[in-house]
Write a protein that holds these residues in place. Structure first.
Motif, PDB file in Angstrom:
ATOM      1  N   SER A  16       0.926  -1.204   0.021  1.00 40.66           N
ATOM      2  CA  SER A  16      -0.002  -0.015  -0.057  1.00 40.66           C
ATOM      3  C   SER A  16       0.666   1.463   0.003  1.00 40.66           C
ATOM      4  N   LEU A  17       2.086   1.262   0.201  1.00 40.58           N
ATOM      5  CA  LEU A  17       3.106   2.256   0.190  1.00 40.58           C
ATOM      6  C   LEU A  17       3.295   2.681  -1.368  1.00 40.58           C
ATOM      7  N   PRO A  18       3.543   4.021  -1.592  1.00 39.44           N
ATOM      8  CA  PRO A  18       3.880   4.482  -2.892  1.00 39.44           C
ATOM      9  C   PRO A  18       5.308   3.628  -3.125  1.00 39.44           C
ATOM     10  N   TRP A  19       5.467   3.621  -4.638  1.00 36.02           N
ATOM     11  CA  TRP A  19       6.583   3.148  -5.312  1.00 36.02           C
ATOM     12  C   TRP A  19       7.874   3.621  -4.840  1.00 36.02           C
ATOM     13  N   GLY A  20       7.809   4.981  -4.520  1.00 34.05           N
ATOM     14  CA  GLY A  20       9.161   5.536  -4.182  1.00 34.05           C
ATOM     15  C   GLY A  20       9.620   5.086  -2.716  1.00 34.05           C
ATOM     16  N   ILE A  31      10.599   1.193  -3.093  1.00 31.40           N
ATOM     17  CA  ILE A  31      11.965   1.179  -3.345  1.00 31.40           C
ATOM     18  C   ILE A  31      13.200   1.414  -2.574  1.00 31.40           C
ATOM     19  N   ARG A  32      12.882   2.370  -1.542  1.00 27.71           N
ATOM     20  CA  ARG A  32      13.727   2.809  -0.532  1.00 27.71           C
ATOM     21  C   ARG A  32      13.974   1.784   0.669  1.00 27.71           C
ATOM     22  N   VAL A  33      13.197   0.789   0.673  1.00 33.31           N
ATOM     23  CA  VAL A  33      13.164  -0.083   1.852  1.00 33.31           C
ATOM     24  C   VAL A  33      14.389  -0.682   1.973  1.00 33.31           C
TER      25      VAL A  33
END
Length: 92
Positions: free
Chosen positions: A15-19, A22-24
């Motif tokens: 549910s998080l935005p793609w930006g 990717i940072r995870v």
């Protein structure tokens, strides 16, 4: 290194935005949040209720991961409650 649950539906990460997804792998707080919250239902959480907040560790992690709007911290120890009040002053 496996990127945990980046595309798996039904996880909070989906549910998080793609930006942010990717940072995870590169942001420590997001990695810790992913490990802690991966079993939560996939939804946006607008409020956080931290009962027994102590030093606010859970709230810090949840704020970094979910970007919630409102935070409710409950602490019975008056000394820790004062520290929390100072720490989160100005944050809704």
């Amino acid at each position: 290194m496996r990127i945990p649950y980046i595309n798996e539906p039904g996880t909070p990460l989906s549910s998080l935005p793609w930006g942010r997804r990717i940072r995870v792998p590169f942001v420590r707080e997001l990695r810790r949040g992913q490990r802690q919250f991966r079993r939560f239902p996939p939804d946006s959480f607008h409020s956080i209720l931290d009962i027994g907040a102590c030093e606010g560790e859970f709230t810090d992690l949840a704020r970094a991961y979910f970007q919630s709007e409102t935070h409710w911290l409950v602490e019975a120890d008056p000394e820790l409650a004062k520290k929390l009040e100072v720490k989160y002053r100005g944050i809704p």
